[in-house]
Design a protein around this motif. Structure first.
Motif, PDB file in Angstrom:
ATOM      1  N   LYS A  95      -6.645 -11.707   6.870  1.00 34.85           N
ATOM      2  CA  LYS A  95      -6.151 -10.900   5.776  1.00 34.85           C
ATOM      3  C   LYS A  95      -6.083  -9.422   6.181  1.00 34.85           C
ATOM      4  O   LYS A  95      -5.081  -8.750   5.973  1.00 34.85           O
ATOM      5  CB  LYS A  95      -7.097 -11.069   4.583  1.00 34.85           C
ATOM      6  N   ALA A  99      -2.878  -6.906   6.536  1.00 37.61           N
ATOM      7  CA  ALA A  99      -2.851  -5.659   5.774  1.00 37.61           C
ATOM      8  C   ALA A  99      -2.723  -4.443   6.693  1.00 37.61           C
ATOM      9  O   ALA A  99      -2.135  -3.427   6.321  1.00 37.61           O
ATOM     10  CB  ALA A  99      -4.109  -5.541   4.923  1.00 37.61           C
ATOM     11  N   LYS A 103      -0.360  -1.187   5.957  1.00 39.54           N
ATOM     12  CA  LYS A 103      -0.879   0.159   5.689  1.00 39.54           C
ATOM     13  C   LYS A 103      -0.300   1.173   6.667  1.00 39.54           C
ATOM     14  O   LYS A 103       0.036   2.283   6.290  1.00 39.54           O
ATOM     15  CB  LYS A 103      -2.409   0.155   5.766  1.00 39.54           C
ATOM     16  N   THR A 108       0.564   0.904  -0.108  1.00 39.66           N
ATOM     17  CA  THR A 108      -0.750   1.183  -0.683  1.00 39.66           C
ATOM     18  C   THR A 108      -1.626  -0.060  -0.556  1.00 39.66           C
ATOM     19  O   THR A 108      -1.140  -1.149  -0.253  1.00 39.66           O
ATOM     20  CB  THR A 108      -0.638   1.510  -2.183  1.00 39.66           C
ATOM     21  N   GLN A 109      -2.918   0.157  -0.832  1.00 41.90           N
ATOM     22  CA  GLN A 109      -3.882  -0.930  -0.722  1.00 41.90           C
ATOM     23  C   GLN A 109      -3.476  -2.140  -1.580  1.00 41.90           C
ATOM     24  O   GLN A 109      -3.482  -3.273  -1.115  1.00 41.90           O
ATOM     25  CB  GLN A 109      -5.267  -0.418  -1.141  1.00 41.90           C
ATOM     26  N   GLU A 110      -3.085  -1.866  -2.852  1.00 43.73           N
ATOM     27  CA  GLU A 110      -2.744  -2.985  -3.757  1.00 43.73           C
ATOM     28  C   GLU A 110      -1.504  -3.720  -3.263  1.00 43.73           C
ATOM     29  O   GLU A 110      -1.471  -4.939  -3.199  1.00 43.73           O
ATOM     30  CB  GLU A 110      -2.494  -2.506  -5.200  1.00 43.73           C
ATOM     31  N   GLU A 111      -0.485  -2.935  -2.912  1.00 46.62           N
ATOM     32  CA  GLU A 111       0.750  -3.544  -2.404  1.00 46.62           C
ATOM     33  C   GLU A 111       0.440  -4.417  -1.199  1.00 46.62           C
ATOM     34  O   GLU A 111       0.912  -5.546  -1.075  1.00 46.62           O
ATOM     35  CB  GLU A 111       1.745  -2.462  -1.974  1.00 46.62           C
ATOM     36  N   GLU A 113      -2.321  -5.854  -0.352  1.00 43.49           N
ATOM     37  CA  GLU A 113      -3.037  -7.097  -0.671  1.00 43.49           C
ATOM     38  C   GLU A 113      -2.113  -8.142  -1.285  1.00 43.49           C
ATOM     39  O   GLU A 113      -2.192  -9.322  -0.971  1.00 43.49           O
ATOM     40  CB  GLU A 113      -4.210  -6.797  -1.607  1.00 43.49           C
ATOM     41  N   GLU A 114      -1.231  -7.645  -2.156  1.00 45.98           N
ATOM     42  CA  GLU A 114      -0.332  -8.565  -2.818  1.00 45.98           C
ATOM     43  C   GLU A 114       0.585  -9.252  -1.794  1.00 45.98           C
ATOM     44  O   GLU A 114       0.706 -10.464  -1.754  1.00 45.98           O
ATOM     45  CB  GLU A 114       0.492  -7.796  -3.850  1.00 45.98           C
ATOM     46  N   ARG A 115       1.166  -8.422  -0.929  1.00 47.15           N
ATOM     47  CA  ARG A 115       2.073  -8.962   0.084  1.00 47.15           C
ATOM     48  C   ARG A 115       1.355  -9.904   1.037  1.00 47.15           C
ATOM     49  O   ARG A 115       1.905 -10.888   1.500  1.00 47.15           O
ATOM     50  CB  ARG A 115       2.647  -7.810   0.902  1.00 47.15           C
ATOM     51  N   CYS A 116       0.125  -9.528   1.320  1.00 47.92           N
ATOM     52  CA  CYS A 116      -0.692 -10.314   2.215  1.00 47.92           C
ATOM     53  C   CYS A 116      -0.852 -11.734   1.669  1.00 47.92           C
ATOM     54  O   CYS A 116      -0.621 -12.718   2.375  1.00 47.92           O
ATOM     55  CB  CYS A 116      -2.028  -9.617   2.317  1.00 47.92           C
ATOM     56  N   ASP A 117      -1.222 -11.819   0.395  1.00 52.34           N
ATOM     57  CA  ASP A 117      -1.403 -13.140  -0.215  1.00 52.34           C
ATOM     58  C   ASP A 117      -0.095 -13.920  -0.228  1.00 52.34           C
ATOM     59  O   ASP A 117      -0.065 -15.106   0.090  1.00 52.34           O
ATOM     60  CB  ASP A 117      -1.932 -12.990  -1.653  1.00 52.34           C
TER      61      ASP A 117
END
Lengths: 274, 279, 256
Positions: A95, A99, A103, A108-111, A113-117
């Motif tokens: 993960k 990410a 980055k 951003t951090q949220e973006e 994480e979302e894309r990562c999932d």
């Protein structure tokens, strides 16, 4: 999308890897680049994201001259996946690995994480999110490396030898995934020796030899051209061999045919006619 | 007795979650050309390593059962003892060339075993001749292509005069022409009497020459027989092994009720069988 | 890195290349000792001048000159620095001779490394009773250092393609940017080392106490002559230096 004009490149000014390469790849195409080792294929795709800069000639990306663009800027448009996944994996979980690239490219951090999932589930790697990439098998690491580039959703995806070390099923799922990307309008470029993989999945082939493009066009015509095959050290795949052998025996068979389904339908017609 | 005999052999690497090999029973006789295939992670590489004792000597782990090579139990002898019986060639040629020129590389194995220098020289010359390496004699590994490097790696293994050549995906990093050349050499060696065990994904390239195909999945042997027997079986598709396209056509035609005279392994064979079918 | 090339073997066929590495080592040591015996400009110039024909005989003069050019900046730097820091009566003269000594020393060793194949070097060490494993480790290092270099570049390419900007940011940022390079490099090297070890083990590495060698180095007449001549020169120079003493002419220095 990508335009190269008379690009020349030599390493240390001694070993010439590209001698005047001109090519154009349009948005949404899927293209295979084939040729012997040392033909300049990898050197070529390193020009797509600015890792290498042409010593003569120009590279245009989406209509812009790239000479002033940084690698990081170009990497947002062109995602390059290299042959050896171990050259890029370095973090403690898959993960984080995915990410990391996001980055770097300004998400951003949220973006991230979302894309990562999303990416993990798209590649069927959900179970790997928290696992260390170093504990995975070679084929799995290769998929994680691919995922880390895919997550950035580049317009162009260029892969260097993606099929090496992959078994039949992994190759199939790789092909399926690439074709899916392609359907969504992304450009897919692969460098490979795997002639059957190209015949079944890529409509356009660029054949290289000795730093030059020797043929560029429909896969079915490029890869049935004997001189091209010879110059690129490619061997005739089974279905093309079968087509040639059939042509000797039956007048109404074209020896240009190459895919599995082509031969299947010819054989069916011939046998049912008998 | 058989040259290689796996007797209920199971193996698990230290730190691994699952068994790499599960109750393997396999005998390989003199002169055979055995192709081992299966999906990634099925245990092919571990099987190769077990033939010269790298498993369990070099790679430590848990073992059950035995492997006998030339009637000797691999548990009871050093890897070096098997060096002159089973020669291993690996996937990455770069990691097998440890000296700075080709002659030295070929001499490396026999020198390690304490073979008389005159004999070492004789073997080096013989193998340079056999594998057509004369033009590479003084080359540094970096001055050779991948295909040339792999040929040298194979030469270095053959210099030990093994009875059995075990090659673990020797062509997967090579371009098609170089791969073809390596496979040609392997098949020539087999015709001269060498026993061959070859791990290979691309069955279209090797099925024709092999005398036997062993199919593995998740640490087990799931099929074992002549190439045509194994490749035509449905289990290949079930576990995700790519069969030669010509064989695939045979199966597709078969499903439509169109029978060919026998199972083709190459495009040429397929064309011939179709011709026979239409007469 | 072209300045390192004066210590890098070049494949050539010359009278010097054909000599036994052990006799060349002796020659090199004698040259080095003689250079260390003097700190005056004239004797050092003579030593330096007599090394040049040897390099020429090894057909390596051009290569040596080329990499020396690469070192020029460094040498000038040493000279300036020494002149400024030296406390002696003739600082400039002193630092010129120090630099000359350095050049003579480097040239002596370059004569050895330019003409000795790393395989020959390890064979020489083995025959000088160094353990095979150590000698072999050295030649393997030579074998794999360029591979490691290639790998490092490949890793940089891969990480730059993921947006790592190696030459951007402040010092801390730059140091942090090394992590994505260094970690894969270590892991790839460990994997490689394992795979190399596997291959060597399969070929009986370390198996027999009585390892043989296809080719052993042989001390020939020309090697003995070289050793005797070098020894003669050394003894003569020692005699001149310590017993007779150098004539004033040789002690000349630049007057500042």
């Amino acid at each position: 999308m990508i335009i190269l004009e008379d690009v020349e490149y030599s390493y240390d000014g001694i070993y010439t890897a590209l001698r005047g390469v001109t090519l154009q790849v349009d948005r949404g195409e899927s293209v295979a680049i084939m040729g012997t080792n040392g033909a300049g294929k990898t050197t070529l795709i390193k020009h797509f994201n600015g890792l290498l800069r042409p010593q003569a000639g120009n590279v245009f990306l989406e209509g812009k001259d790239t000479s002033q663009m940084s690698v990081a800027e170009m990497a947002k448009i062109v995602g390059l996946v290299f042959q050896n996944p171990d050259h890029q994996l370095f973090l403690e979980s898959c993960k984080k690995e995915i990410a990391f690239g996001l980055k770097n490219l300004g998400f951003t951090q949220e973006e991230a994480e979302e894309r990562c999932d999303q990416t993990l589930s798209r590649l069927g790697l959900e179970g790997f999110a928290e696992r260390s990439p170093f504990a995975l098998s070679g084929g799995e690491r290769k998929r994680v490396a691919l995922a880390s580039v895919l997550a950035t959703e580049p317009d162009v995806l260029a892969l260097d030898e993606p099929t090496i070390g992959q078994d039949a099923r992994q190759k199939e799922s790789l092909a399926r995934m690439l074709m899916e990307m392609n359907k969504k309008g992304r450009t897919v470029i692969v460098v490979t020796h795997d002639i059957e993989f190209v015949i079944e999945h890529f409509p356009r082939t660029i054949a290289m030899s000795d730093g030059q493009i020797v043929a560029d066009g429909d896969t079915s015509s490029v890869l049935t051209h004997e001189e091209v095959l010879e110059r690129c050290s490619l061997t005739l795949p089974q279905m093309t061999q079968a087509a040639k052998a059939l042509r000797h025996r039956f007048d109404n068979v074209s020896d240009r045919l190459a895919s599995l389904s082509d031969i299947e339908s010819i054989a069916t017609t011939l046998l049912e006619g008998a | 007795m058989a040259l290689v005999k796996f007797d209920d052999f199971s193996y698990k690497y230290y730190g691994a979650d699952s068994l790499a090999l599960k109750k393997i029973n396999l005998t390989i006789d003199n002169g055979e050309y055995v192709v081992i295939t299966g999906p990634s992670g099925c245990g092919k590489t571990t099987l190769c390593r077990a033939i010269n004792g790298l498993v369990p000597r070099f790679h430590r782990g848990y073992i059950a059962g035995h492997v006998y090579v030339d009637e000797k139990d691999t548990r009871e002898h050093e890897v070096a003892h098997f060096a002159a019986i089973a020669g291993l060639v690996f996937q990455n040629p770069e990691n097998q060339l440890v000296t700075l020129n080709v002659e030295k590389e070929i001499a490396f194995g026999p020198e390690n075993l304490g073979v008389n220098p005159v004999e070492v020289r004789r073997r080096v010359e013989e193998i340079i001749d056999l594998l057509d390496l004369e033009h590479l004699r003084d080359k540094h590994p970096h001055e050779m292509s991948g295909g040339e490097q792999q040929r040298v790696a194979m030469a270095a293994t053959l210099a030990l005069n093994p009875q059995i050549l075990v090659a673990d995906e020797p062509t997967s990093n090579l371009d098609p022409k170089s791969a073809e050349k390596i496979l040609e050499i392997i098949s020539t060696l087999n015709k001269r009497g060498m026993t061959v065990v070859l791990v290979e994904h691309r069955l279209d390239l090797v099925a024709k020459e092999a005398t036997r195909v062993v199919l593995m999945d998740r640490g087990r042997i799931v099929a074992d027989g002549t190439p045509t027997e194994v490749l035509v079986a449905d289990i290949c598709q079930d576990i995700g092994v790519g069969i030669p396209k010509a064989t695939e056509i045979y199966k597709r035609l078969n499903a439509k009720g169109l029978r060919l005279g026998s199972v083709p392994l190459t495009g040429e064979e397929l064309a011939l069988l179709i011709q026979e079918g239409t007469v | 890195m072209s300045f390192l090339e004066i210590f890098q073997y070049t494949r050539q066929d010359s009278i010097i290349h054909r000599l036994d590495p052990r006799s060349k080592l002796f020659l090199t040591l004698v040259c080095a000792i003689i250079s260390l015996l003097f700190l005056d400009i004239i004797p050092l110039l003579i030593i330096f001048a007599s090394l040049l024909p040897l390099l020429a005989a090894a057909k390596s003069l051009r290569r040596w000159a080329k990499s020396m050019k690469g070192l020029l900046v460094l040498l000038v730097f040493i000279m300036v620095f020494n002149t400024l820091l030296s406390t002696g009566p003739y600082p400039f003269s002193y630092s010129v001779s120090l630099t000359l000594r350095l050049v003579a020393l480097m040239t002596s060793f370059s004569l050895f490394f330019l003409t000795v194949h790393p395989d020959e070097l390890s064979q020489a060490l083995i025959q000088m009773r160094v353990r095979f494993e150590f000698a072999f480790a050295m030649s393997m290092a030579m074998r794999y250092v360029p591979t490691l270099g290639h790998e490092a570049y490949a890793i940089m390419d891969a990480q730059r393609s993921r947006g790592v900007e190696l030459d951007k940011g402040n010092f801390v940022q730059r140091v942090r940017n090394i992590i994505p390079i260094i970690v894969p490099l270590i892991i790839v090297s460990i994997r490689r080392a394992l795979s190399i070890a596997e291959s060597m083990e399969s070929r009986g590495f370390g198996a027999s106490e009585n390892r043989t060698y296809m080719e052993r180095l042989q001390f020939r007449r020309r090697d003995w002559s070289l050793v005797i001549v070098s020894l003669g020169v050394l003894v003569t120079v020692l005699y001149l230096r310590f017993i007779v003493g150098l004539p004033d002419l040789f002690l000349w220095n630049i007057g500042f």
